[in-house]
Design a protein around this motif. Structure first.
Motif, mmCIF file in Angstrom:
data_model
loop_
_atom_site.group_PDB
_atom_site.id
_atom_site.type_symbol
_atom_site.label_atom_id
_atom_site.label_comp_id
_atom_site.label_asym_id
_atom_site.label_seq_id
_atom_site.Cartn_x
_atom_site.Cartn_y
_atom_site.Cartn_z
ATOM 1 N N GLY A 56 0.819 -1.218 0.000
ATOM 2 C CA GLY A 56 0.000 0.000 0.000
ATOM 3 C C GLY A 56 0.843 1.255 0.000
ATOM 4 N N THR A 57 1.868 1.259 0.862
ATOM 5 C CA THR A 57 2.749 2.427 0.941
ATOM 6 C C THR A 57 3.565 2.583 -0.333
ATOM 7 O OG1 THR A 57 2.909 2.213 3.332
ATOM 8 C CG2 THR A 57 4.629 3.478 2.248
ATOM 9 N N ILE A 58 4.081 1.481 -0.849
ATOM 10 C CA ILE A 58 4.909 1.542 -2.059
ATOM 11 C C ILE A 58 4.093 2.060 -3.243
ATOM 12 C CG2 ILE A 58 6.172 0.143 -3.747
ATOM 13 C CD1 ILE A 58 7.019 -1.633 -1.343
ATOM 14 N N VAL A 59 2.911 1.502 -3.442
ATOM 15 C CA VAL A 59 2.068 1.934 -4.561
ATOM 16 C C VAL A 59 1.589 3.370 -4.351
ATOM 17 C CG1 VAL A 59 -0.127 1.515 -5.733
ATOM 18 C CG2 VAL A 59 1.378 -0.398 -5.197
ATOM 19 N N GLY A 60 1.228 3.731 -3.114
ATOM 20 C CA GLY A 60 0.782 5.093 -2.830
ATOM 21 C C GLY A 60 1.869 6.120 -3.109
ATOM 22 N N LEU A 61 3.090 5.835 -2.671
ATOM 23 C CA LEU A 61 4.201 6.754 -2.957
ATOM 24 C C LEU A 61 4.465 6.859 -4.455
ATOM 25 C CD1 LEU A 61 6.835 6.023 -0.173
ATOM 26 C CD2 LEU A 61 5.788 8.218 -0.710
ATOM 27 N N ALA A 62 4.444 5.735 -5.150
ATOM 28 C CA ALA A 62 4.677 5.761 -6.597
ATOM 29 C C ALA A 62 3.611 6.586 -7.311
ATOM 30 C CB ALA A 62 4.707 4.334 -7.150
ATOM 31 N N LEU A 63 2.361 6.392 -6.910
ATOM 32 C CA LEU A 63 1.291 7.190 -7.525
ATOM 33 C C LEU A 63 1.434 8.672 -7.190
ATOM 34 C CD1 LEU A 63 -1.798 4.850 -7.023
ATOM 35 C CD2 LEU A 63 -0.608 5.390 -9.163
ATOM 36 N N GLY A 64 1.851 8.976 -5.961
ATOM 37 C CA GLY A 64 2.064 10.372 -5.570
ATOM 38 C C GLY A 64 3.172 11.025 -6.375
ATOM 39 N N PHE A 65 4.294 10.315 -6.514
ATOM 40 C CA PHE A 65 5.392 10.851 -7.316
ATOM 41 C C PHE A 65 4.978 10.990 -8.781
ATOM 42 C CE2 PHE A 65 8.369 9.477 -3.894
ATOM 43 C CZ PHE A 65 8.983 10.699 -3.700
ATOM 44 N N GLY A 66 4.266 10.008 -9.301
ATOM 45 C CA GLY A 66 3.807 10.081 -10.690
ATOM 46 C C GLY A 66 2.876 11.255 -10.923
ATOM 47 N N ALA A 67 1.974 11.482 -9.983
ATOM 48 C CA ALA A 67 1.060 12.622 -10.104
ATOM 49 C C ALA A 67 1.823 13.940 -10.056
ATOM 50 C CB ALA A 67 0.015 12.570 -8.993
ATOM 51 N N ALA A 68 2.841 14.022 -9.195
ATOM 52 C CA ALA A 68 3.640 15.244 -9.109
ATOM 53 C C ALA A 68 4.396 15.494 -10.407
ATOM 54 C CB ALA A 68 4.615 15.151 -7.936
ATOM 55 N N VAL A 69 5.018 14.455 -10.958
ATOM 56 C CA VAL A 69 5.769 14.606 -12.204
ATOM 57 C C VAL A 69 4.846 15.032 -13.339
ATOM 58 C CG1 VAL A 69 7.042 13.308 -13.979
ATOM 59 C CG2 VAL A 69 7.628 13.054 -11.561
ATOM 60 N N ARG A 70 3.679 14.431 -13.401
ATOM 61 C CA ARG A 70 2.729 14.771 -14.467
ATOM 62 C C ARG A 70 2.275 16.228 -14.349
ATOM 63 N NH1 ARG A 70 -3.197 13.842 -15.374
ATOM 64 N NH2 ARG A 70 -3.401 13.675 -17.614
ATOM 65 N N GLU A 71 1.977 16.674 -13.143
ATOM 66 C CA GLU A 71 1.524 18.049 -12.941
ATOM 67 C C GLU A 71 2.644 19.053 -13.205
ATOM 68 O OE1 GLU A 71 -1.369 20.819 -12.380
ATOM 69 O OE2 GLU A 71 -1.611 18.659 -12.491
ATOM 70 N N ILE A 72 3.867 18.718 -12.796
ATOM 71 C CA ILE A 72 5.004 19.604 -13.040
ATOM 72 C C ILE A 72 5.271 19.723 -14.538
ATOM 73 C CG2 ILE A 72 7.508 19.802 -12.765
ATOM 74 C CD1 ILE A 72 7.059 18.666 -9.899
ATOM 75 N N ALA A 73 5.157 18.627 -15.269
ATOM 76 C CA ALA A 73 5.332 18.675 -16.728
ATOM 77 C C ALA A 73 4.284 19.591 -17.358
ATOM 78 C CB ALA A 73 5.254 17.274 -17.317
ATOM 79 N N GLY A 74 3.048 19.523 -16.880
ATOM 80 C CA GLY A 74 2.005 20.408 -17.392
ATOM 81 C C GLY A 74 2.286 21.868 -17.085
ATOM 82 N N ILE A 75 2.787 22.136 -15.889
ATOM 83 C CA ILE A 75 3.130 23.518 -15.519
ATOM 84 C C ILE A 75 4.254 24.039 -16.405
ATOM 85 C CG2 ILE A 75 4.227 24.903 -13.712
ATOM 86 C CD1 ILE A 75 2.580 23.275 -11.684
ATOM 87 N N LEU A 76 5.292 23.238 -16.593
ATOM 88 C CA LEU A 76 6.406 23.670 -17.436
ATOM 89 C C LEU A 76 5.961 23.892 -18.879
ATOM 90 C CD1 LEU A 76 9.274 21.437 -16.027
ATOM 91 C CD2 LEU A 76 8.855 23.859 -15.604
ATOM 92 N N ARG A 77 5.024 23.079 -19.360
ATOM 93 C CA ARG A 77 4.485 23.265 -20.705
ATOM 94 C C ARG A 77 3.740 24.595 -20.809
ATOM 95 N NH1 ARG A 77 1.353 19.091 -20.843
ATOM 96 N NH2 ARG A 77 3.103 17.682 -21.045
ATOM 97 N N LYS A 78 2.948 24.926 -19.775
ATOM 98 C CA LYS A 78 2.222 26.203 -19.784
ATOM 99 C C LYS A 78 3.181 27.386 -19.758
ATOM 100 C CE LYS A 78 -1.887 24.610 -17.343
ATOM 101 N NZ LYS A 78 -2.634 24.671 -16.089
#
Length: 106
Positions: A56-78
């Motif tokens: 649970g912790t491993i998958v939760g952290l991975a999803l959290g990091f993935g969500a952060a990377v995806r959002e940061i990529a969108g911000i940099l694109r904007k």
């Protein structure tokens, strides 16, 4: 106040564009902390609820990091798109005179 050229094209105000870019870039450090923490807490909740230690912790952290990377990529694109829009002399749309109309003979 919106500014337009004689041909009717919108001219963005650089002051507000730079402030917007600053605000977007300033949110990146918070995203790098908050998204993985939310994933961690969600993963711990899943572990307690369904007895799935340590997945649970491993998958939760991975999803959290993935969500952060995806959002940061969108911000940099904007930010990049805003910066490209502010540069003078940028080319218009391909295959047209910049009017946005239909180029077929009428």
């Amino acid at each position: 106040m919106k500014r337009f050229t004689l041909s009717g094209e919108f001219v963005p105000d650089r002051r507000y564009s730079q402030l917007r870019q600053l605000g977007l870039l300033a949110s990146i450090p918070a995203l790098m902390v908050i998204a993985p923490l939310l994933g961690l807490f969600a993963g711990q909740w899943v572990e307690e609820r369904f007895h799935l230690q340590p997945w649970g912790t491993i998958v939760g952290l991975a999803l959290g990091f993935g969500a952060a990377v995806r959002e940061i990529a969108g911000i940099l694109r904007k930010v990049k798109d805003d910066d490209d829009d502010d540069r003078p002399g940028r080319p218009g749309p391909p295959g047209g005179d910049g009017s946005g109309g239909d180029d077929r003979g009428a």
